[in-house]
Design a protein around this motif. Structure first.
Motif, PDB file in Angstrom:
ATOM      1  N   GLY A  43       0.869  -1.167  -0.071  1.00  0.00           N
ATOM      2  CA  GLY A  43       0.124   0.035   0.001  1.00  0.00           C
ATOM      3  C   GLY A  43       0.743   1.237   0.000  1.00  0.00           C
ATOM      4  N   LEU A  44       2.255   1.107  -0.343  1.00  0.00           N
ATOM      5  CA  LEU A  44       2.984   2.301  -0.429  1.00  0.00           C
ATOM      6  C   LEU A  44       3.592   2.631  -1.831  1.00  0.00           C
ATOM      7  CD1 LEU A  44       5.192   1.182   2.811  1.00  0.00           C
ATOM      8  CD2 LEU A  44       3.386   2.814   2.710  1.00  0.00           C
ATOM      9  N   TRP A  45       3.761   3.884  -1.780  1.00  0.00           N
ATOM     10  CA  TRP A  45       4.460   4.646  -3.120  1.00  0.00           C
ATOM     11  C   TRP A  45       5.708   5.701  -2.674  1.00  0.00           C
ATOM     12  CZ3 TRP A  45      -0.179   2.861  -3.303  1.00  0.00           C
ATOM     13  CH2 TRP A  45      -0.779   2.215  -4.410  1.00  0.00           C
ATOM     14  N   PHE A  46       6.465   5.730  -3.674  1.00  0.00           N
ATOM     15  CA  PHE A  46       7.621   6.563  -3.395  1.00  0.00           C
ATOM     16  C   PHE A  46       7.745   7.466  -4.359  1.00  0.00           C
ATOM     17  CE2 PHE A  46       9.861   2.900  -4.992  1.00  0.00           C
ATOM     18  CZ  PHE A  46      10.492   3.486  -5.941  1.00  0.00           C
ATOM     19  N   ASP A  47       8.278   8.743  -4.274  1.00  0.00           N
ATOM     20  CA  ASP A  47       8.364   9.721  -5.423  1.00  0.00           C
ATOM     21  C   ASP A  47       9.666   9.461  -6.223  1.00  0.00           C
ATOM     22  OD1 ASP A  47       6.021  11.450  -4.125  1.00  0.00           O
ATOM     23  OD2 ASP A  47       7.353  12.752  -3.253  1.00  0.00           O
ATOM     24  N   GLU A  67       4.698   9.125  -8.838  1.00  0.00           N
ATOM     25  CA  GLU A  67       4.707   8.146  -7.693  1.00  0.00           C
ATOM     26  C   GLU A  67       4.925   6.743  -8.083  1.00  0.00           C
ATOM     27  OE1 GLU A  67       0.966   8.804  -5.843  1.00  0.00           O
ATOM     28  OE2 GLU A  67       1.943  10.480  -4.278  1.00  0.00           O
ATOM     29  N   ILE A  68       5.882   5.820  -7.518  1.00  0.00           N
ATOM     30  CA  ILE A  68       6.594   4.649  -8.042  1.00  0.00           C
ATOM     31  C   ILE A  68       5.920   3.537  -6.940  1.00  0.00           C
ATOM     32  CG2 ILE A  68       8.376   3.185  -8.560  1.00  0.00           C
ATOM     33  CD1 ILE A  68       7.620   5.599 -10.438  1.00  0.00           C
ATOM     34  N   PRO A  69       5.229   2.636  -7.369  1.00  0.00           N
ATOM     35  CA  PRO A  69       4.690   1.680  -6.278  1.00  0.00           C
ATOM     36  C   PRO A  69       5.933   0.962  -5.554  1.00  0.00           C
ATOM     37  CG  PRO A  69       4.423   0.749  -8.457  1.00  0.00           C
ATOM     38  CD  PRO A  69       4.986   2.299  -8.645  1.00  0.00           C
ATOM     39  N   ARG A  70       5.778   0.823  -4.121  1.00  0.00           N
ATOM     40  CA  ARG A  70       7.075   0.231  -3.444  1.00  0.00           C
ATOM     41  C   ARG A  70       6.519  -1.449  -3.251  1.00  0.00           C
ATOM     42  NH1 ARG A  70       9.726   2.818   2.121  1.00  0.00           N
ATOM     43  NH2 ARG A  70      11.054   1.117   2.733  1.00  0.00           N
ATOM     44  N   PRO A  91      13.614  -1.947 -12.655  1.00  0.00           N
ATOM     45  CA  PRO A  91      14.572  -1.062 -12.949  1.00  0.00           C
ATOM     46  C   PRO A  91      14.847  -0.381 -11.676  1.00  0.00           C
ATOM     47  CG  PRO A  91      12.086  -0.369 -13.003  1.00  0.00           C
ATOM     48  CD  PRO A  91      11.996  -1.938 -12.822  1.00  0.00           C
ATOM     49  N   SER A  92      15.831   0.693 -11.708  1.00  0.00           N
ATOM     50  CA  SER A  92      16.306   1.279 -10.463  1.00  0.00           C
ATOM     51  C   SER A  92      14.991   1.995 -10.034  1.00  0.00           C
ATOM     52  CB  SER A  92      17.384   2.377 -10.965  1.00  0.00           C
ATOM     53  OG  SER A  92      17.370   3.206  -9.974  1.00  0.00           O
ATOM     54  N   GLU A  93      15.052   2.395  -8.665  1.00  0.00           N
ATOM     55  CA  GLU A  93      13.987   2.855  -7.930  1.00  0.00           C
ATOM     56  C   GLU A  93      14.028   4.352  -8.517  1.00  0.00           C
ATOM     57  OE1 GLU A  93      17.544   2.699  -5.203  1.00  0.00           O
ATOM     58  OE2 GLU A  93      16.754   1.243  -6.662  1.00  0.00           O
ATOM     59  N   HIS A  94      15.138   4.930  -9.043  1.00  0.00           N
ATOM     60  CA  HIS A  94      15.305   6.203  -9.368  1.00  0.00           C
ATOM     61  C   HIS A  94      14.633   6.531 -10.732  1.00  0.00           C
ATOM     62  CE1 HIS A  94      18.027   7.275  -5.960  1.00  0.00           C
ATOM     63  NE2 HIS A  94      18.739   6.274  -6.470  1.00  0.00           N
ATOM     64  N   THR A  95      14.601   5.580 -11.633  1.00  0.00           N
ATOM     65  CA  THR A  95      14.148   5.707 -12.997  1.00  0.00           C
ATOM     66  C   THR A  95      13.081   4.357 -13.202  1.00  0.00           C
ATOM     67  OG1 THR A  95      16.145   4.400 -13.685  1.00  0.00           O
ATOM     68  CG2 THR A  95      15.909   6.941 -13.914  1.00  0.00           C
ATOM     69  N   SER A  96      12.113   4.396 -12.755  1.00  0.00           N
ATOM     70  CA  SER A  96      11.184   3.215 -12.880  1.00  0.00           C
ATOM     71  C   SER A  96       9.815   3.709 -14.136  1.00  0.00           C
ATOM     72  CB  SER A  96      10.421   2.633 -11.771  1.00  0.00           C
ATOM     73  OG  SER A  96      11.588   2.252 -10.778  1.00  0.00           O
ATOM     74  N   ALA A  97       9.531   4.957 -14.172  1.00  0.00           N
ATOM     75  CA  ALA A  97       8.448   5.310 -14.783  1.00  0.00           C
ATOM     76  C   ALA A  97       8.574   4.978 -16.255  1.00  0.00           C
ATOM     77  CB  ALA A  97       8.438   6.859 -14.812  1.00  0.00           C
ATOM     78  N   SER A  98       9.607   4.994 -17.185  1.00  0.00           N
ATOM     79  CA  SER A  98       9.561   4.578 -18.355  1.00  0.00           C
ATOM     80  C   SER A  98       9.336   3.263 -18.540  1.00  0.00           C
ATOM     81  CB  SER A  98      10.862   4.826 -18.719  1.00  0.00           C
ATOM     82  OG  SER A  98      12.214   4.259 -18.282  1.00  0.00           O
ATOM     83  N   MET A  99       9.489   2.157 -17.596  1.00  0.00           N
ATOM     84  CA  MET A  99       9.405   0.877 -17.480  1.00  0.00           C
ATOM     85  C   MET A  99       7.818   0.706 -17.514  1.00  0.00           C
ATOM     86  SD  MET A  99      11.510  -1.713 -18.325  1.00  0.00           S
ATOM     87  CE  MET A  99      12.900  -0.584 -17.647  1.00  0.00           C
TER      88      MET A  99
END
Length: 493
Positions: free
Chosen positions: A19-23, A35-38, A176-184
């Motif tokens: 239930g967590l996300w991170f920026d 926001e990326i799912p954790r 992917p890296s937690e820093h660059t997940s959106a493109s995946m």
């Protein structure tokens, strides 16, 4: 407003069980934009079950020709949606939009290439030394493949792995890296549109100890493909070895860029600039050690300063900008620490060496193109990967001296050589211990040829036909044509 992504599992968008996300932050503005799912271990289990089921479902029974057609369709969709993929990745890692756009469009060709190769993976009939035996080999997919990729070129480096793995008939869990997940996640949308069956491609995001390690150690994930730093690679290899998993590692480099006195110095200077300052030096193949033959040292340095000193830093979305921000704050701080280390070691900084802040530089994660001279190869800035726009210049006398300096390093990813002498080109290509050697060019890659490193730069190869073999099991089949019952107590060797 920020965009909230979900995990991609079994062709469905699902919330993380935590239930967590991170920026995820824009390196230029420093602001959160998505926001990326954790995810956690339980999410990994869900993805692995989906990928395992796909091996026994429509994907596992699909003909190689049909698999290839899906890969080709995916390549078409990547080209069609290149602008959207570029925007997501450039906003995540701060690389120039022009460079990321070129990578994304070229990435499509990996899927065309391996799509065409899918139904051409052939076994062989083996001439046997045993009578009345028919023996042949067949190649089979390994199973579920976990890909773990860094923040500098998330999409392209993932394509290097998943294109041959899918060609071979495996299924994928991409981390992917937690820093660059959106493109995946944007790429995952195209898998649905292309018509891939559920479970073939899955995306799990989060942090190494919460997602990466459970993925690497999962008993139903027999194959790990990792790109990242050498320390991270060693950790992955250690964990995987405990379960006897197959691993490929594309790790760091401290590549020598060697300029001889007979080189075309104008072309060589442009090659050196491309090799270290493109992508802000944030690439494993960066030519971060410049080896200059003594009698051209001063002239060549003048050429470098004339070019690098005019480099324009700024917003990576602008077409006139040549150097963007460093992708993450920790990496920015690491680069600045190494610049100070170089000064403390006695190297002389003749260009840059500072952070660039103020109007037009957003959150201030900019490092000026930096050149050190009077560098000894034993210095830390010559031995350790900075992963930034920092060039260490070292003098050499002759071929033997250049070979000695080039190989006096624990890495062996790549090397560049500039010379008009065929003899020198052949000699240096043979003697330098590196997986890739460029002669009179630098930083070229292709889907047609293998890429990987010697020594601490990694294990295995990516690209070309050899990459497919990395994702296949070889089975030897023996069929007896002997109609007589053999003596059970006599073994035929």
């Amino acid at each position: 407003m920020t965009q909230r992504y979900q995990l991609f599992i079994n062709n469905e968008w699902v919330d993380p069980l935590s239930g967590l996300w991170f920026d995820t932050l824009d390196p230029f503005s420093g602001e959160a934009w998505a926001e990326i799912p954790r995810a956690n271990k339980e999410d990994v289990d869900r993805a692995v079950e989906a990928a395992s089921a796909a091996m026994d479902g429509p994907w596992g029974t699909m003909s190689a020709t049909d698999r290839g057609l899906l890969l080709h369709k995916l390549g078409e969709l990547i080209e069609k949606n290149a602008d959207n993929l570029t925007l997501a990745e450039s906003r995540d890692n701060g690389k120039l939009s022009s460079e990321v756009g070129g990578q994304v469009r070229y990435m499509a060709k990996y899927f065309y290439y391996y799509g065409g190769l899918a139904d051409k993976i052939q076994g062989a009939v083996i001439p046997m030394d045993k009578p009345k035996v028919f023996n042949y080999t067949r190649y089979e997919p390994i199973g579920v493949v976990a890909t773990i990729t860094p923040w500098n070129s998330s999409l392209l480096l993932t394509a290097w792995k998943i294109a041959p793995a899918l060609c071979a008939g495996n299924t994928i869990i991409a981390k992917p890296s937690e820093h660059t997940s959106a493109s995946m996640f944007e790429l995952a949308k195209l898998f649905i549109e292309a018509g891939f069956p559920p479970g073939v491609f899955n995306v799990i995001t989060g942090f190494g100890n919460e997602v990466g390690e459970p993925l690497v150690t999962h008993p139903k994930v027999p194959r790990i493909a990792f790109t990242g730093g050498d320390e991270g690679g060693k950790r992955v290899n250690l964990l995987a070895a405990q379960h006897l998993k197959r691993v490929s590692l594309e790790l760091g480099g401290k590549s020598p860029h060697i300029i001889f006195d007979d080189a075309d110095l104008t072309r060589a200077a442009n090659g050196v600039i491309t090799g270290i300052f493109s992508a802000g030096g944030q690439t494993c193949m960066a030519g971060s050690r410049l080896l200059l033959q003594e009698d051209i040292h001063d002239e060549f340095i003048e050429r470098l300063l004339a070019i690098a000193g005019k480099a324009k830093l700024g917003d990576p979305t602008r077409s006139d900008v040549q150097v963007g921000p460093v992708a993450t704050r920790p990496q920015f701080e690491k680069i600045m620490e190494y610049i100070q280390i170089g000064k403390d070691e006695g190297a002389r900084c003749i260009l840059g060496g500072n952070a660039r802040t103020g109007e037009g530089f957003g959150a201030g994660q900019f490092v000026e193109p930096t050149i050190f001279v009077d560098v000894d190869n034993s210095m830390r800035i010559a031995q350790e990967e900075v992963f930034g726009p920092v060039l260490a210049v070292i003098k050499f006398k002759d071929e033997a001296d250049a070979i000695r300096i080039a190989n006096d390093i624990r890495f062996g990813l790549a090397a560049g050589i500039w010379t008009k002498s065929l003899h020198r080109a052949m000699l240096m290509s043979e003697k330098i211990k590196a997986g890739t050697v460029w002669v009179n060019n630098y930083r070229s890659t292709s889907f047609t040829t293998p890429f990987g490193g010697y020594k601490d730069s990694g294990l295995g190869r990516e690209g070309g036909i050899e990459a497919v073999k990395e994702y296949l099991e070889t089975k030897s089949v023996w069929i007896s044509t002997d109609l007589d019952m053999p003596d059970p107590f006599v073994r035929k060797y």
